[in-house]
Design a protein around this motif. Structure first.
Motif, mmCIF file in Angstrom:
data_model
loop_
_atom_site.group_PDB
_atom_site.id
_atom_site.type_symbol
_atom_site.label_atom_id
_atom_site.label_comp_id
_atom_site.label_asym_id
_atom_site.label_seq_id
_atom_site.Cartn_x
_atom_site.Cartn_y
_atom_site.Cartn_z
ATOM 1 N N LEU A 44 62.270 57.512 -6.164
ATOM 2 C CA LEU A 44 61.944 57.558 -4.738
ATOM 3 C C LEU A 44 62.022 58.982 -4.201
ATOM 4 O O LEU A 44 61.179 59.408 -3.414
ATOM 5 C CB LEU A 44 62.884 56.629 -3.963
ATOM 6 N N ARG A 45 63.032 59.725 -4.643
ATOM 7 C CA ARG A 45 63.137 61.123 -4.227
ATOM 8 C C ARG A 45 61.898 61.910 -4.635
ATOM 9 O O ARG A 45 61.317 62.647 -3.848
ATOM 10 C CB ARG A 45 64.385 61.769 -4.845
ATOM 11 N N ASP A 46 61.470 61.718 -5.885
ATOM 12 C CA ASP A 46 60.328 62.471 -6.387
ATOM 13 C C ASP A 46 59.017 62.029 -5.740
ATOM 14 O O ASP A 46 58.046 62.789 -5.730
ATOM 15 C CB ASP A 46 60.249 62.363 -7.905
ATOM 16 N N LEU A 47 59.004 60.830 -5.175
ATOM 17 C CA LEU A 47 57.834 60.361 -4.425
ATOM 18 C C LEU A 47 57.934 60.722 -2.942
ATOM 19 O O LEU A 47 57.102 60.308 -2.145
ATOM 20 C CB LEU A 47 57.692 58.837 -4.588
ATOM 21 N N ARG A 48 58.960 61.495 -2.607
ATOM 22 C CA ARG A 48 59.236 61.936 -1.237
ATOM 23 C C ARG A 48 59.542 60.776 -0.283
ATOM 24 O O ARG A 48 59.339 60.874 0.912
ATOM 25 C CB ARG A 48 58.094 62.786 -0.699
ATOM 26 N N ARG A 49 60.056 59.717 -0.829
ATOM 27 C CA ARG A 49 60.518 58.577 -0.028
ATOM 28 C C ARG A 49 62.033 58.729 0.128
ATOM 29 O O ARG A 49 62.825 57.969 -0.404
ATOM 30 C CB ARG A 49 60.106 57.282 -0.706
ATOM 31 N N LEU A 50 62.394 59.789 0.852
ATOM 32 C CA LEU A 50 63.777 60.256 0.889
ATOM 33 C C LEU A 50 64.724 59.274 1.561
ATOM 34 O O LEU A 50 65.871 59.123 1.123
ATOM 35 C CB LEU A 50 63.837 61.629 1.548
ATOM 36 N N ASP A 51 64.295 58.600 2.609
ATOM 37 C CA ASP A 51 65.191 57.650 3.275
ATOM 38 C C ASP A 51 65.561 56.494 2.354
ATOM 39 O O ASP A 51 66.720 56.060 2.321
ATOM 40 C CB ASP A 51 64.555 57.113 4.561
ATOM 41 N N GLU A 52 64.594 56.026 1.576
ATOM 42 C CA GLU A 52 64.881 54.946 0.631
ATOM 43 C C GLU A 52 65.827 55.435 -0.470
ATOM 44 O O GLU A 52 66.732 54.695 -0.892
ATOM 45 C CB GLU A 52 63.586 54.424 0.011
ATOM 46 N N ALA A 53 65.632 56.654 -0.922
ATOM 47 C CA ALA A 53 66.521 57.219 -1.933
ATOM 48 C C ALA A 53 67.934 57.350 -1.377
ATOM 49 O O ALA A 53 68.913 57.018 -2.058
ATOM 50 C CB ALA A 53 65.998 58.576 -2.405
ATOM 51 N N GLU A 54 68.036 57.822 -0.149
ATOM 52 C CA GLU A 54 69.353 57.953 0.504
ATOM 53 C C GLU A 54 70.091 56.627 0.532
ATOM 54 O O GLU A 54 71.295 56.575 0.278
ATOM 55 C CB GLU A 54 69.186 58.454 1.945
ATOM 56 N N THR A 55 69.377 55.566 0.854
ATOM 57 C CA THR A 55 70.010 54.246 0.925
ATOM 58 C C THR A 55 70.629 53.863 -0.412
ATOM 59 O O THR A 55 71.745 53.341 -0.463
ATOM 60 C CB THR A 55 68.972 53.192 1.361
ATOM 61 N N LEU A 56 69.930 54.135 -1.495
ATOM 62 C CA LEU A 56 70.452 53.800 -2.820
ATOM 63 C C LEU A 56 71.632 54.678 -3.223
ATOM 64 O O LEU A 56 72.485 54.257 -4.005
ATOM 65 C CB LEU A 56 69.357 53.929 -3.872
ATOM 66 N N LEU A 57 71.665 55.896 -2.707
ATOM 67 C CA LEU A 57 72.737 56.822 -3.077
ATOM 68 C C LEU A 57 73.955 56.734 -2.173
ATOM 69 O O LEU A 57 74.981 57.347 -2.469
ATOM 70 C CB LEU A 57 72.201 58.253 -3.076
ATOM 71 N N ALA A 58 73.839 55.977 -1.094
ATOM 72 C CA ALA A 58 74.987 55.826 -0.187
ATOM 73 C C ALA A 58 76.141 55.203 -0.966
ATOM 74 O O ALA A 58 75.949 54.262 -1.731
ATOM 75 C CB ALA A 58 74.608 54.951 1.002
ATOM 76 N N PRO A 59 77.338 55.754 -0.801
ATOM 77 C CA PRO A 59 78.472 55.235 -1.572
ATOM 78 C C PRO A 59 78.813 53.804 -1.173
ATOM 79 O O PRO A 59 78.654 53.408 -0.020
ATOM 80 C CB PRO A 59 79.613 56.193 -1.223
ATOM 81 N N SER A 60 79.248 53.059 -2.163
ATOM 82 C CA SER A 60 79.748 51.715 -1.905
ATOM 83 C C SER A 60 81.121 51.602 -2.553
ATOM 84 O O SER A 60 81.465 52.400 -3.424
ATOM 85 C CB SER A 60 78.773 50.665 -2.433
ATOM 86 N N PRO A 61 81.914 50.624 -2.146
ATOM 87 C CA PRO A 61 83.299 50.539 -2.628
ATOM 88 C C PRO A 61 83.450 50.504 -4.148
ATOM 89 O O PRO A 61 84.406 51.011 -4.675
ATOM 90 C CB PRO A 61 83.814 49.239 -2.008
#
Length: 190
Positions: A145-162
């Motif tokens: 997603l990052r490489d496709l410039r879909r940065l918000d979607e990439a951010e969601t996946l990288l957000a930390p979880s417990p």
């Protein structure tokens, strides 16, 4: 007393003595040169010994005798990947996936190859339908997603979880700061 090469092979594998396993396979293949199982085991042993080109040749021998041997196709593609032959490895995983289309490891491997080759669309296609709960798939999808410039979607996946371990967080940080098509925010508070 005659020593049974099959028993020697089994004992060598159990002990992790790959050189002895290889010698036992030589004896077994001498008496049964067309046995695909023996060639498959030769490929596995060669890989364990770091002889990747020989492992590919052994898996080629399996596939010449048993074209539908899915495990040999997977192992062959894995050896090609280890050899850095990315296009050949991608094609090999493609052949394997024709037989076992839902294998998550093969799909993830082919997606990682696509990312290395600069093909994030192909990577994302391979990752579609795979469970994002595993860190490897989550990171590969975020990188696509990052490489496709879909940065918000990439951010969601990288957000930390417990449940995230430190290794995931380090990989997520690296993903945020590297890449050909845009940078993600460094603050993990999204």
């Amino acid at each position: 007393m005659t020593v049974d090469p099959a028993s020697v092979f089994a004992a060598a594998v159990q002990a992790g003595d790959w050189a002895a396993a290889d010698r036992a396979l030589d004896a077994l293949l001498y008496t049964d040169p067309d046995n695909p199982v023996l060639h498959y085991n030769r490929g596995l042993v060669c890989r364990r010994m770091g002889r990747l080109a020989e492992a590919v040749a052994a898996h080629d021998a399996v596939l010449a005798r048993a074209p539908d041997h899915a495990n040999a196709a997977f192992e062959r593609a894995s050896c090609l990947l280890d050899l850095g032959r990315l296009e050949d490895a991608a094609a090999g995983f493609g052949d394997y996936l024709k037989q076992v289309p839902e294998d998550p490891d093969a799909r993830l491997n082919r997606a990682r190859i696509a990312l290395r080759l600069g093909r994030p669309d192909d990577a994302l296609r391979d990752l579609n339908g795979l469970d994002d709960s595993g860190p490897a798939i989550r990171l590969a999808r975020a990188e696509s997603l990052r490489d496709l410039r879909r940065l918000d979607e990439a951010e969601t996946l990288l957000a930390p979880s417990p449940g995230d371990d430190p290794g995931f967080r380090a990989a997520a940080l690296k993903l945020r700061t590297q890449g050909p098509a845009g940078r993600l925010r460094l603050d993990e508070e999204t």
